[in-house]
Design an enzyme around this catalytic site. Structure first.
Site, PDB file in Angstrom:
ATOM      1  N   CYS A   1       0.831  -1.200   0.000  1.00 39.03           N
ATOM      2  CA  CYS A   1       0.000   0.000   0.000  1.00 39.03           C
ATOM      3  C   CYS A   1       0.868   1.252   0.000  1.00 39.03           C
ATOM      4  O   CYS A   1       1.792   1.380   0.792  1.00 39.03           O
ATOM      5  CB  CYS A   1      -0.954   0.082   1.187  1.00 39.03           C
ATOM      6  SG  CYS A   1      -2.123  -1.255   1.257  1.00 39.03           S
TER       7      CYS A   1
ATOM      8  N   ARG B   1       4.044  -0.306  -4.849  1.00 39.89           N
ATOM      9  CA  ARG B   1       3.764  -0.832  -3.516  1.00 39.89           C
ATOM     10  C   ARG B   1       2.459  -1.619  -3.466  1.00 39.89           C
ATOM     11  O   ARG B   1       2.171  -2.292  -2.469  1.00 39.89           O
ATOM     12  CB  ARG B   1       3.699   0.309  -2.494  1.00 39.89           C
ATOM     13  CG  ARG B   1       5.032   0.986  -2.287  1.00 39.89           C
ATOM     14  CD  ARG B   1       4.919   2.058  -1.237  1.00 39.89           C
ATOM     15  NE  ARG B   1       4.600   1.502   0.055  1.00 39.89           N
ATOM     16  CZ  ARG B   1       5.459   1.372   1.051  1.00 39.89           C
ATOM     17  NH1 ARG B   1       6.693   1.750   0.898  1.00 39.89           N
ATOM     18  NH2 ARG B   1       5.082   0.875   2.206  1.00 39.89           N
TER      19      ARG B   1
ATOM     20  N   TRP C   1      -2.686  -2.694  -1.755  1.00 37.90           N
ATOM     21  CA  TRP C   1      -2.368  -4.113  -1.873  1.00 37.90           C
ATOM     22  C   TRP C   1      -3.332  -4.790  -0.897  1.00 37.90           C
ATOM     23  O   TRP C   1      -3.223  -4.618   0.315  1.00 37.90           O
ATOM     24  CB  TRP C   1      -0.916  -4.375  -1.487  1.00 37.90           C
ATOM     25  CG  TRP C   1      -0.476  -5.782  -1.753  1.00 37.90           C
ATOM     26  CD1 TRP C   1       0.024  -6.280  -2.916  1.00 37.90           C
ATOM     27  CD2 TRP C   1      -0.493  -6.876  -0.824  1.00 37.90           C
ATOM     28  NE1 TRP C   1       0.310  -7.612  -2.777  1.00 37.90           N
ATOM     29  CE2 TRP C   1       0.006  -8.008  -1.508  1.00 37.90           C
ATOM     30  CE3 TRP C   1      -0.889  -7.020   0.509  1.00 37.90           C
ATOM     31  CZ2 TRP C   1       0.127  -9.256  -0.898  1.00 37.90           C
ATOM     32  CZ3 TRP C   1      -0.767  -8.269   1.115  1.00 37.90           C
ATOM     33  CH2 TRP C   1      -0.255  -9.369   0.400  1.00 37.90           C
TER      34      TRP C   1
ATOM     35  N   ASN D   1      -2.180   1.701   5.764  1.00 34.58           N
ATOM     36  CA  ASN D   1      -1.311   0.617   5.311  1.00 34.58           C
ATOM     37  C   ASN D   1      -1.045  -0.290   6.501  1.00 34.58           C
ATOM     38  O   ASN D   1      -0.680   0.207   7.574  1.00 34.58           O
ATOM     39  CB  ASN D   1       0.010   1.224   4.795  1.00 34.58           C
ATOM     40  CG  ASN D   1       1.038   0.166   4.475  1.00 34.58           C
ATOM     41  OD1 ASN D   1       0.688  -0.983   4.195  1.00 34.58           O
ATOM     42  ND2 ASN D   1       2.309   0.533   4.522  1.00 34.58           N
ATOM     43  N   GLY D   2      -1.241  -1.606   6.336  1.00 39.58           N
ATOM     44  CA  GLY D   2      -1.038  -2.522   7.468  1.00 39.58           C
ATOM     45  C   GLY D   2      -2.324  -3.280   7.736  1.00 39.58           C
ATOM     46  O   GLY D   2      -3.209  -3.340   6.877  1.00 39.58           O
TER      47      GLY D   2
ATOM     48  N   GLU E   1      17.481 -17.866  -6.529  1.00 40.05           N
ATOM     49  CA  GLU E   1      17.107 -16.538  -7.012  1.00 40.05           C
ATOM     50  C   GLU E   1      16.587 -16.605  -8.458  1.00 40.05           C
ATOM     51  O   GLU E   1      15.615 -15.937  -8.810  1.00 40.05           O
ATOM     52  CB  GLU E   1      18.323 -15.603  -6.906  1.00 40.05           C
ATOM     53  CG  GLU E   1      18.122 -14.210  -7.459  1.00 40.05           C
ATOM     54  CD  GLU E   1      17.052 -13.383  -6.748  1.00 40.05           C
ATOM     55  OE1 GLU E   1      16.575 -13.795  -5.673  1.00 40.05           O
ATOM     56  OE2 GLU E   1      16.667 -12.336  -7.295  1.00 40.05           O
TER      57      GLU E   1
ATOM     58  N   LYS F   1      12.948 -15.244  -9.405  1.00 40.37           N
ATOM     59  CA  LYS F   1      12.737 -14.176 -10.406  1.00 40.37           C
ATOM     60  C   LYS F   1      11.767 -14.640 -11.487  1.00 40.37           C
ATOM     61  O   LYS F   1      10.876 -13.913 -11.893  1.00 40.37           O
ATOM     62  CB  LYS F   1      14.051 -13.792 -11.086  1.00 40.37           C
ATOM     63  CG  LYS F   1      14.932 -12.811 -10.374  1.00 40.37           C
ATOM     64  CD  LYS F   1      14.497 -11.389 -10.514  1.00 40.37           C
ATOM     65  CE  LYS F   1      14.242 -10.671  -9.240  1.00 40.37           C
ATOM     66  NZ  LYS F   1      14.331 -11.094  -7.957  1.00 40.37           N
TER      67      LYS F   1
ATOM     68  N   GLU G   1       8.278 -14.779 -10.151  1.00 35.33           N
ATOM     69  CA  GLU G   1       7.747 -13.442  -9.876  1.00 35.33           C
ATOM     70  C   GLU G   1       7.279 -12.729 -11.134  1.00 35.33           C
ATOM     71  O   GLU G   1       6.197 -12.156 -11.159  1.00 35.33           O
ATOM     72  CB  GLU G   1       8.841 -12.563  -9.232  1.00 35.33           C
ATOM     73  CG  GLU G   1       9.060 -12.803  -7.769  1.00 35.33           C
ATOM     74  CD  GLU G   1      10.140 -11.881  -7.211  1.00 35.33           C
ATOM     75  OE1 GLU G   1       9.915 -11.333  -6.131  1.00 35.33           O
ATOM     76  OE2 GLU G   1      11.199 -11.715  -7.845  1.00 35.33           O
TER      77      GLU G   1
ATOM     78  N   HIS H   1      17.354 -36.538  -5.080  1.00 36.69           N
ATOM     79  CA  HIS H   1      16.453 -36.910  -3.990  1.00 36.69           C
ATOM     80  C   HIS H   1      15.041 -36.401  -4.234  1.00 36.69           C
ATOM     81  O   HIS H   1      14.351 -36.014  -3.289  1.00 36.69           O
ATOM     82  CB  HIS H   1      17.020 -36.391  -2.671  1.00 36.69           C
ATOM     83  CG  HIS H   1      18.397 -36.895  -2.401  1.00 36.69           C
ATOM     84  ND1 HIS H   1      18.647 -38.159  -1.911  1.00 36.69           N
ATOM     85  CD2 HIS H   1      19.603 -36.328  -2.635  1.00 36.69           C
ATOM     86  CE1 HIS H   1      19.954 -38.343  -1.814  1.00 36.69           C
ATOM     87  NE2 HIS H   1      20.559 -37.242  -2.249  1.00 36.69           N
TER      88      HIS H   1
ATOM     89  N   LYS I   1       6.307  -4.472  -3.364  1.00 34.06           N
ATOM     90  CA  LYS I   1       7.745  -4.255  -3.157  1.00 34.06           C
ATOM     91  C   LYS I   1       8.114  -4.286  -1.684  1.00 34.06           C
ATOM     92  O   LYS I   1       9.189  -4.704  -1.313  1.00 34.06           O
ATOM     93  CB  LYS I   1       8.119  -2.902  -3.759  1.00 34.06           C
ATOM     94  CG  LYS I   1       9.568  -2.545  -3.610  1.00 34.06           C
ATOM     95  CD  LYS I   1      10.240  -2.555  -4.950  1.00 34.06           C
ATOM     96  CE  LYS I   1      11.732  -2.593  -4.846  1.00 34.06           C
ATOM     97  NZ  LYS I   1      12.281  -3.752  -5.527  1.00 34.06           N
TER      98      LYS I   1
HETATM   99  C1  G6P Z   1       9.093  -8.505  -1.607  1.00 32.28           C
HETATM  100  C2  G6P Z   1       9.743  -8.005  -2.886  1.00 32.28           C
HETATM  101  C3  G6P Z   1      11.043  -8.766  -3.129  1.00 32.28           C
HETATM  102  C4  G6P Z   1      11.956  -8.634  -1.915  1.00 32.28           C
HETATM  103  C5  G6P Z   1      11.253  -9.086  -0.625  1.00 32.28           C
HETATM  104  C6  G6P Z   1      12.063  -8.727   0.606  1.00 32.28           C
HETATM  105  O1  G6P Z   1       8.672  -9.815  -1.770  1.00 32.28           O
HETATM  106  O2  G6P Z   1       8.875  -8.199  -3.974  1.00 32.28           O
HETATM  107  O3  G6P Z   1      11.693  -8.245  -4.274  1.00 32.28           O
HETATM  108  O4  G6P Z   1      13.085  -9.446  -2.116  1.00 32.28           O
HETATM  109  O5  G6P Z   1      10.001  -8.416  -0.505  1.00 32.28           O
HETATM  110  O6  G6P Z   1      12.113  -7.324   0.711  1.00 32.28           O
HETATM  111  P1  G6P Z   1      13.177  -6.584   1.582  1.00 32.28           P
HETATM  112  O7  G6P Z   1      12.735  -5.130   1.542  1.00 32.28           O
HETATM  113  O8  G6P Z   1      13.104  -7.156   2.959  1.00 32.28           O
HETATM  114  O9  G6P Z   1      14.493  -6.783   0.951  1.00 32.28           O
END
Ligand code: G6P
Length: 614
Positions: free
Chosen positions: A2, A27, A75, A101-102, A487, A491, A494, A510, A609
């Protein structure tokens, strides 16, 4: 999670708020809304499900002239992504507007008395009741700032709340409760801003004040008054932020993600600058408050983070073990906090969080603070909450990152952890001169090596065109490449919504091997290091089961040509720093596949984010 923006001053508030919402859309983008005071001091409210463009087409030139107001991009937590659940929310008389937000955990209990009074709520959100409660307080003669404070005191959970009231146009009250969601106040000339994060304020001002949990800001165009939890007036400093507003603009790139991928040579340059020194070769990390004696006394490191930041922490574990000879472990912050972890004042806790606001990471840090652990945080956002909890901050120096999927902050955090490992290693007397020399030279070469890696883009795009139709992928790596396998899978999930699994290659036999057939390609990171031959065996095993393989190999390695279906060759790099280049290739691959599939790269569905809910 948010985005919040508010403005009070002399300029057209509507446009300023809409522009701010655009910068905050990363956000959350389930809905957007705006509340303004028009010339008659009446509230004008517009809300629309979906992205900000929907809100803008709904408004269609009807934006009233206004000099103050608030906006929100959502969000969703409570209630679907609909117009009715979009913020701002109003009280029944339409005099108080609130954005939030929250999560308000006890919102049902707070709603009950209103329902008993026969009042109806128009949304399913946990937010709307805040407007009802604030309006009740004001009705009883309570001042707006005090009313907000009284109301947030009744809430359970953590939240950032911003409210306005028709009785006093031009006044905005913001409150921060717990760790969910930051609030930053921007100071202009005869105008003030409030936002959930810095990015929305940068085009207007770099002079800002951050609210701490429990604090309230009473904002008017010419002044801001701050209150602590007990309602006492607080003196809070105005800080000047270094970020460049231009950095938050997409420029010639099609997506922020692509722009941020291409900014990584600069991220690396900024990250090594002043830290990696030659003659003699050594690494100095700025502003660490620990004496050499304290550092020698550490007996263990625990690294925590979420998502991409946890993958950076997994790479960091290798650096801390290798250079500082400290036993190191990594945990997902959300698991760590509920595990009754064994901590003491000799355990160094290193958290990684680009936003510095991830609620699980904050909660884990609070746990470490209670145990008296020394704490260092790796963060990208000046003044974020993690930087306030930790004893020291090592910045990622990546500048604003707007795409939801982290790219350059990963590179910034891995370099920060590399520097930290070397710095602590030197203080502990665990580092030899040759290792120091090699690592310093390796790091100083990174900006150029990342630049060279980016030249792979056309080749990656060509692979993406061939692989984009697959629905499942496996990513394999060992050692330092294992976190990058995780990662790579993250990615891809995502940004392109393809199912992908990241595995330590040794684990493949395994279970995951049962999935392999011609419909599930494998991306294998097989760099020339001490585990390369083992990776080669894994690749052979995949091939034997008709799986397709994209191998990521070292500069002049031709040993997998003819075995793997496709080979991506990384430039020469110091092996310890190879995850930085692997990360860049993984980013390009997931980006190009997502574009190929027509996905919404910068704002993938359901993601945000900054994750300020558990
Ligand atoms: C969200 C974002 C990711 C990020 C994660 C942790 O899921 O989409 O890109 O890696 O949060 O965020 P931080 O601010 O703790 O690095």
């Amino acid at each position: 999670m948010c985005g919040i923006i508010g403005y009070t001053g002399q300029r057209p508030a509507g446009q300023i708020i809409l522009d701010g919402l655009r910068r905050l859309e990363y956000r959350g983008y389930d809905s957007a809304g705006i509340a303004l005071f028009d010339a008659n001091h009446e509230l004008y409210v517009a809300r629309a499900a979906g992205k900000i463009d929907n809100l803008i087409s709904k408004i269609e030139g009807s934006l009233p002239p206004a000099v103050s107001g608030i906006g929100h991009t959502r969000w969703a937590t409570h209630g679907a992504a609909t117009d009715l659940n979009a913020h701002p929310h109003l009280d029944p008389a339409g005099r108080v507007a609130v954005v939030h937000n929250g999560i308000i955990e006890n919102f049902e209990a707070l709603r009950r008395p209103f329902v008993e009074r026969g009042l109806a709520f128009s949304s399913d959100t946990d937010t709307e009741v805040l407007a009802f409660l604030i309006a009740d307080e004001i009705q009883a003669g309570v001042d707006l700032a005090r009313a907000v404070q009284n109301v947030v005191a009744q809430t359970q959970g953590a939240a950032a709340v911003v409210a306005i009231c028709c009785d006093e146009p031009g006044r905005i009250v913001a409150a921060r409760v717990g760790n969910a969601g930051g609030i930053v106040i921007g100071h202009g000339d005869g105008e003030r801003f409030v936002a959930s994060d810095l990015a929305a304020l940068l085009p207007h001002t770099r002079r800002v004040t951050f609210l701490e949990p429990g604090e309230v800001a009473d904002i008017r165009p010419d002044e801001v008054t701050y209150y602590d939890t007990a309602g006492h007036v607080l003196a809070k400093p105005v800080e000047t932020q270094p970020w460049d507003p231009v950095a938050a603009v997409k420029g010639r790139y099609k997506h922020f993600m692509l722009k941020e991928i291409h900014e990584q040579p600069d991220t690396a340059l900024d990250s090594v600058r002043g830290r990696y020194l030659t003659a003699p070769h050594r690494v100095e990390v700025e502003d660490l408050p620990f004496t050499a004696e304290q550092v020698r006394d550490f007996n263990r490191v625990v690294l925590i983070g979420m998502g991409t930041s946890m993958h950076a922490a997994m790479v960091g574990r290798h650096y801390l073990e290798r250079y500082a000879r400290l036993p190191a472990e990594v945990d997902n912050a959300a698991e760590f906090r509920y595990r009754s972890p064994v901590l003491d004042p000799r355990t160094l806790v290193i958290s990684v969080a680009q936003s510095g606001e991830t609620i699980d990471t904050l909660a884990a840090m609070d746990e470490a603070r209670r145990a008296g652990c020394p704490q260092i945080t790796i963060c990208n956002t000046p003044g974020a909450q993690t930087t306030r909890i930790a004893d020291a901050t090592v910045y990622m120096r990546a500048g604003p990152e707007i795409a939801v999927a982290s790219t350059k902050t990963l590179v910034g955090s891995m370099i920060a952890l590399h520097a930290l490992g070397l710095h602590l290693g030197r203080l502990r007397g665990a580092l030899d001169a040759e290792t120091s020399r090699r690592q310093v030279e390796g790091a100083l070469h990174l900006p150029a090596a990342i630049g060279e890696t980016l030249l792979l883009e056309p080749r990656v795009a060509e692979l993406a065109a061939r692989y984009a139709a697959y629905e499942d992928f496996l990513f394999l790596g060992r050692g330092l490449s294992y976190p990058m396998a995780l990662e790579g899978a993250l990615k891809l999930k995502e940004v392109s919504y393809i199912h992908a699994e990241g595995y330590a290659a040794g684990e493949m036999k395994h279970g995951p091997i049962a999935l392999i057939d011609e419909r599930m390609p494998t991306v294998a990171i097989a760099l020339r290091d001490e585990v390369r031959d083992k990776m080669r065996s894994n690749i052979e095993q995949v091939k034997a089961r008709r799986g397709r393989v994209i191998a990521i190999v070292s500069a002049d390695d031709v040993s997998l040509d003819g075995i793997a279906d496709d080979v991506l060759r990384l430039p020469e790099v110091e092996p310890d720093l190879s995850p930085v280049l692997t990360a860049v290739v993984m980013q390009l691959l997931s980006y190009e596949i997502a574009v190929e599939r027509g996905a919404d790269v910068d704002q993938p569905r359901n993601l945000a984010k900054t994750v300020t809910v558990e």
